[in-house]
Write an enzyme that holds these catalytic residues in place. Structure first.
Site, PDB file in Angstrom:
ATOM      1  N   ASP A 137      -0.981   1.499  -4.800  1.00  0.00           N
ATOM      2  CA  ASP A 137      -1.834   0.393  -5.254  1.00  0.00           C
ATOM      3  C   ASP A 137      -3.234   0.879  -5.626  1.00  0.00           C
ATOM      4  O   ASP A 137      -4.130   0.071  -5.876  1.00  0.00           O
ATOM      5  CB  ASP A 137      -1.890  -0.738  -4.224  1.00  0.00           C
ATOM      6  CG  ASP A 137      -2.574  -0.350  -2.929  1.00  0.00           C
ATOM      7  OD1 ASP A 137      -2.402   0.810  -2.491  1.00  0.00           O
ATOM      8  OD2 ASP A 137      -3.279  -1.188  -2.324  1.00  0.00           O
ATOM      9  N   SER A 163       0.822  -1.200   0.000  1.00  0.00           N
ATOM     10  CA  SER A 163       0.000   0.000   0.000  1.00  0.00           C
ATOM     11  C   SER A 163       0.862   1.260   0.000  1.00  0.00           C
ATOM     12  O   SER A 163       1.656   1.466  -0.899  1.00  0.00           O
ATOM     13  CB  SER A 163      -0.962  -0.045   1.186  1.00  0.00           C
ATOM     14  OG  SER A 163      -1.928   0.961   1.061  1.00  0.00           O
ATOM     15  N   ASP A 218      -2.660   6.431  -4.236  1.00  0.00           N
ATOM     16  CA  ASP A 218      -1.465   5.832  -3.631  1.00  0.00           C
ATOM     17  C   ASP A 218      -0.957   4.715  -4.555  1.00  0.00           C
ATOM     18  O   ASP A 218      -1.592   4.414  -5.567  1.00  0.00           O
ATOM     19  CB  ASP A 218      -1.741   5.366  -2.194  1.00  0.00           C
ATOM     20  CG  ASP A 218      -2.709   4.192  -2.105  1.00  0.00           C
ATOM     21  OD1 ASP A 218      -3.346   3.851  -3.126  1.00  0.00           O
ATOM     22  OD2 ASP A 218      -2.842   3.604  -1.011  1.00  0.00           O
ATOM     23  N   ASP A 253      -5.798   2.187  -4.149  1.00  0.00           N
ATOM     24  CA  ASP A 253      -7.045   1.946  -3.413  1.00  0.00           C
ATOM     25  C   ASP A 253      -7.470   3.209  -2.656  1.00  0.00           C
ATOM     26  O   ASP A 253      -8.631   3.389  -2.356  1.00  0.00           O
ATOM     27  CB  ASP A 253      -6.955   0.720  -2.489  1.00  0.00           C
ATOM     28  CG  ASP A 253      -5.899   0.845  -1.400  1.00  0.00           C
ATOM     29  OD1 ASP A 253      -5.070   1.776  -1.435  1.00  0.00           O
ATOM     30  OD2 ASP A 253      -5.885  -0.017  -0.487  1.00  0.00           O
TER      31      ASP A 253
END
Length: 580
Positions: free
Chosen positions: A309, A155, A307, A311
């Site tokens: 990834d 993340s 960000d 999400d």
């Protein structure tokens, strides 16, 4: 870390096991170098414990050793996960897993390792051809009817980290009983049990066709196409933060009808070292610097970012002075709920069976907005898997129209069961277009919301307590708060205390029980004048978090600075009352 003989001996013994032929030559050489080094610091850091497979999967610093992220730790985790899947679906011949990764260093290698092990265990692996957003992994699990999935991502953690998120067949990160079941299986696995040798017949590469289906699904988050067509030239600046949103976010925006999309070129480069930011975290203002700079140059209406990834999202809009203002996670969420309800209502799209979800540490103003408009809102635990839990519970009976949490994660539709930044960015741009239609900005809308529903400032106080002694201290703090809860906070009497560990609450001196899908180590206090404090130890870091919601008088945009200052003064009083 203290150099005690017993600990060093334990680490040396563990490291010796990594010299066996089960490990590749490069790994063995690195371990040998640690063993030969007179300074045992690196050896201890790499081997003093095993990187634990928790309820969300794995996350750690990359490197050799049991306490590091590497293909062997990933391999043992996947073998345990595969063992659990085979037990959970006995006799099924068509088991499948979806495997993806983000932009982080070693991400591709780890994802290929995961796919190889699933295939070697007779589970078909749908492996994405290259990096993809986390929500697309969740979507693909549901779309392909897979039983599970893995996304290799850490993340928004610093560049040294990588991680491993485990998903179940509903596209959500695993919940009870599967989370504990998988953990038990992972604990049993030894390196020699891992089936690293892939079965190529059971690995299928996926990509463009899934992107297309996902983009079609994202359009379900749209509320009003007409407003976008009227404001198709809305001036948008987007940053992918070196990660997975770089292709799909601009494509999704175009598919919604936006035509003036400008990207931050330096941050569209895929790079697991994140060279343009200190930390690739949209919560940090510093990460938005390049976006704001380009936004100023192009006179943009708003700056948005995802960000690594993709999400979570970040939003920067212009305030009443025309300066850039970063919205916090609660303000962003508030706008999503407010706009969705207001405009579905105006278009005759709001139905009595519609519902929304938030987490217990997310702003109570959101609940106020929903209730005033007759929309049922559910309060769930922190972590998007709990929002996914509620969607699953009501699937087929009620319609989910949005949900999110204060940490910059939102999901406007139900085809995905995790935070979805591509869909959320499209929706925030629709909201900005709607505002522009009326000669307003997102900041103006925020002021309108505060004027109608009341102002409050949300602040999180993080108290960091590292090491074992820190963990003990945090435990003691929670015990003390339970034994002697505060009776007043910032001068206002506490009228409700909620303990999510016992699922008991005390309201105006009367104890009663309340219902949640599980228990959790969280405490909440509500005061007579609308203060709300939530306390929880972090599940991933050595800290205890205090989420404060502090109201202040507000009658219009002119009061914003004064209300902010008044709320900040009360936060200081709260710190004093809680001994922080």
């Amino acid at each position: 870390m203290e150099n005690n003989t017993e600990l060093v001996a334990q680490c040396r013994a563990k490291a010796q096991e990594w010299l066996s032929p089960a490990f590749d030559e490069k790994t063995r050489k690195e371990v040998q170098a640690m063993l030969d080094n007179a300074d045992p610091t690196d050896l201890i850091e790499a081997f003093y414990q095993s990187l634990e497979f928790g309820t969300g999967g794995l996350r750690g610093i990359m490197g050799v050793g049991t306490n590091r992220m590497n293909k062997y730790i990933v391999g043992m985790a996947t073998q345990g996960f595969a063992n659990y899947v085979l037990k959970a679906f006995p006799g099924r011949k068509d088991l499948a897993a979806v495997v993806g990764h983000d932009c982080r260093n070693n991400g591709r290698e780890y994802a290929e390792t995961v796919a190889a092990i699933f295939s070697a265990n007779g589970i078909k692996a749908y492996l994405f051809e290259s990096l993809r957003p986390t929500p697309e992994i969740s979507f693909a699990i549901r779309q392909l009817g897979a039983q599970c999935g893995v996304n290799v991502t850490a993340s928004h953690n610093p560049k040294e980290y990588n991680g491993y998120k485990a998903y179940w067949e509903d596209g959500s990160q695993v919940l009870s009983p599967h989370d504990t079941g998988i953990i038990e299986e992972v604990k049993k696995v030894k390196i020699e049990d891992v089936k690293f040798e892939a079965n190529p017949d059971l690995i299928q590469i996926i990509g463009g066709e899934m992107d297309y289906d996902y983009m079609l699904a994202v359009k379900e988050g749209m509320v009003d196409q007409d407003v976008i067509l009227r404001q198709k030239d809305l001036n948008i600046v987007y940053s992918a933060m070196h990660g997975t949103g770089r292709v799909l976010v601009p494509l999704c925006l175009r598919s919604w009808g936006f035509q003036n999309i400008n990207v931050v070129p330096e941050q569209m480069v895929i790079d697991g070292n994140f060279p343009t930011v200190v930390s690739p975290n949209p919560e940090n203002a510093e990460a938005m610097t390049l976006g704001m700079k380009l936004g100023t140059k192009l006179n943009a209406d708003l700056v948005v970012a995802t960000d690594p990834d993709a999400d979570r999202l970040a939003i920067v809009c212009r305030n009443d002075k025309g300066e850039w203002q970063i919205l916090n996670g609660n303000q962003t969420a508030m706008m999503f709920y407010w706009y969705t309800i207001k405009n579905k209502k105006a278009l005759g799209q709001l139905n009595p069976t519609d519902f929304m979800v938030k987490t217990i540490v997310t702003s109570e103003l959101i609940a106020k907005i929903a209730r005033k408009n007759g929309v049922e809102i559910f309060d769930e635990y922190t972590g998007f898997k709990w929002i996914a839990y509620r969607i699953r519970e009501l699937e087929g009976k009620r319609k989910y129209i949005g949900g999110g949490e204060e940490s910059f994660g939102y999901l406007p539709y139900d085809k995905v069961r995790d935070k979805d930044a591509p869909a959320s960015i499209c929706l925030i741009c629709e909201i900005a277009a709607w505002a522009k239609d009326q000669g307003k900005t997102l900041y103006d809308l925020l002021m309108d919301i505060y004027t109608e529903y009341g102002f409050q400032k949300e602040t999180t106080i993080n108290v960091v307590k590292p090491g074992k002694s820190g963990a003990d201290e945090i435990k003691q703090m929670m015990e003390n708060f339970r034994a002697t809860p505060p009776t007043t906070l910032a001068g206002s009497p506490v009228v409700v205390t909620k303990d999510y560990k016992t699922l008991k609450m005390v309201e105006n001196g009367v104890e009663k029980e309340f219902s949640m899908p599980a228990t959790s180590n969280v405490l909440q206090w509500f005061t007579a004048d609308g203060l709300k404090i939530s306390v929880r130890p972090s599940g991933t870091e050595p800290k205890i978090k205090f989420y404060c919601e502090v109201p202040a008088p507000f009658s219009g945009a002119a009061d914003f600075a004064a209300a902010n200052a008044a709320a900040e003064a009360r936060v200081e009083a709260i710190k004093k009352d809680l001994g922080l």
